[in-house]
Design a protein around this motif. Structure first.
Motif, PDB file in Angstrom:
ATOM      1  N   VAL A   7       0.841  -1.200   0.000  1.00 13.81           N
ATOM      2  CA  VAL A   7       0.000   0.000   0.000  1.00 13.81           C
ATOM      3  C   VAL A   7       0.876   1.251   0.000  1.00 13.81           C
ATOM      4  O   VAL A   7       0.631   2.201  -0.741  1.00 13.81           O
ATOM      5  N   LYS A   8       1.918   1.249   0.808  1.00 11.42           N
ATOM      6  CA  LYS A   8       2.823   2.400   0.878  1.00 11.42           C
ATOM      7  C   LYS A   8       3.537   2.625  -0.455  1.00 11.42           C
ATOM      8  O   LYS A   8       3.696   3.764  -0.913  1.00 11.42           O
ATOM      9  N   THR A   9       3.954   1.531  -1.100  1.00 10.10           N
ATOM     10  CA  THR A   9       4.620   1.630  -2.403  1.00 10.10           C
ATOM     11  C   THR A   9       3.697   2.256  -3.442  1.00 10.10           C
ATOM     12  O   THR A   9       4.095   3.180  -4.162  1.00 10.10           O
ATOM     13  N   PHE A  10       2.468   1.775  -3.512  1.00  5.15           N
ATOM     14  CA  PHE A  10       1.544   2.311  -4.514  1.00  5.15           C
ATOM     15  C   PHE A  10       1.095   3.727  -4.165  1.00  5.15           C
ATOM     16  O   PHE A  10       0.876   4.551  -5.063  1.00  5.15           O
ATOM     17  N   MET A  59      -4.839  10.524 -10.429  1.00  2.00           N
ATOM     18  CA  MET A  59      -3.690  10.110  -9.632  1.00  2.00           C
ATOM     19  C   MET A  59      -3.834  10.584  -8.184  1.00  2.00           C
ATOM     20  O   MET A  59      -3.524   9.857  -7.238  1.00  2.00           O
ATOM     21  N   PHE A  60      -4.322  11.819  -8.007  1.00  4.82           N
ATOM     22  CA  PHE A  60      -4.530  12.330  -6.654  1.00  4.82           C
ATOM     23  C   PHE A  60      -5.578  11.504  -5.917  1.00  4.82           C
ATOM     24  O   PHE A  60      -5.398  11.175  -4.743  1.00  4.82           O
ATOM     25  N   GLY A  61      -6.653  11.164  -6.607  1.00  2.00           N
ATOM     26  CA  GLY A  61      -7.711  10.380  -5.970  1.00  2.00           C
ATOM     27  C   GLY A  61      -7.220   9.031  -5.486  1.00  2.00           C
ATOM     28  O   GLY A  61      -7.515   8.613  -4.362  1.00  2.00           O
ATOM     29  N   ILE A  62      -6.450   8.349  -6.309  1.00  2.00           N
ATOM     30  CA  ILE A  62      -5.924   7.045  -5.908  1.00  2.00           C
ATOM     31  C   ILE A  62      -4.919   7.199  -4.768  1.00  2.00           C
ATOM     32  O   ILE A  62      -4.929   6.425  -3.804  1.00  2.00           O
ATOM     33  N   ALA A  63      -4.051   8.224  -4.856  1.00  2.00           N
ATOM     34  CA  ALA A  63      -3.089   8.468  -3.772  1.00  2.00           C
ATOM     35  C   ALA A  63      -3.813   8.787  -2.471  1.00  2.00           C
ATOM     36  O   ALA A  63      -3.395   8.350  -1.394  1.00  2.00           O
TER      37      ALA A  63
END
Length: 151
Positions: A7-10, A59-63
């Motif tokens: 999770v941290k990697t992604f 990208m922001f939403g997934i992050a």
């Protein structure tokens, strides 16, 4: 514990992808302000900017979702560590404050782009070049807070 690292990697991967959009969208605005009167170039830059803006939002939403899992996953996922010790979350609040400023900056660049598509003029390329440097300063603060956890 292994799921925490994935999770941290992604989360980090999607943050990097979002930051690429945050850094590049203002450059497109600079180029747009310098190509006034060159309709084919302007149209292409506007299209590139709109696509990049949409990409950055995804990208922001997934992050954000992955960041919430890092923050609150220990309450839901068995053996999932928390990234913040109880009572030691001040660095996280400072980091999130800077991230909110980056999001406001990104939204503002999107508004400038959409206004330009509708025919509104952009600020001067010189002003946009200075404006382009702001996210780097904010991002340095975010990275320092994450690594140092000073408070």
């Amino acid at each position: 514990m292994q799921s925490y690292y994935w999770v941290k990697t992604f989360h980090l991967l999607f943050v990097v992808a979002w930051m690429a959009a945050v850094f590049y969208l203002p450059r497109i605005l600079v180029n747009l302000s310098e190509t006034a009167g060159q309709l084919p170039v302007t149209e292409r830059l506007q299209l590139m900017g709109l696509r990049l803006y949409r990409f950055g939002h995804m990208m922001f939403g997934i992050a954000l979702i992955l960041g919430l899992v890092l923050w609150l996953g220990y309450k839901v996922i068995p053996d999932f560590p928390t990234m913040v010790a109880p009572g030691a979350a001040a660095w996280l609040h400072a980091k999130l404050g800077l991230v909110v400023l980056l999001l406001v900056y990104y939204s503002w660049t999107g508004r400038l782009l959409k206004g330009n598509v509708r025919g509104r003029p952009l600020p001067s390329s010189r002003a946009l070049r200075w404006f382009n440097e702001l996210p780097l300063v904010l991002f340095i603060g975010v990275v320092w807070l994450v690594i140092a956890k000073p408070f």
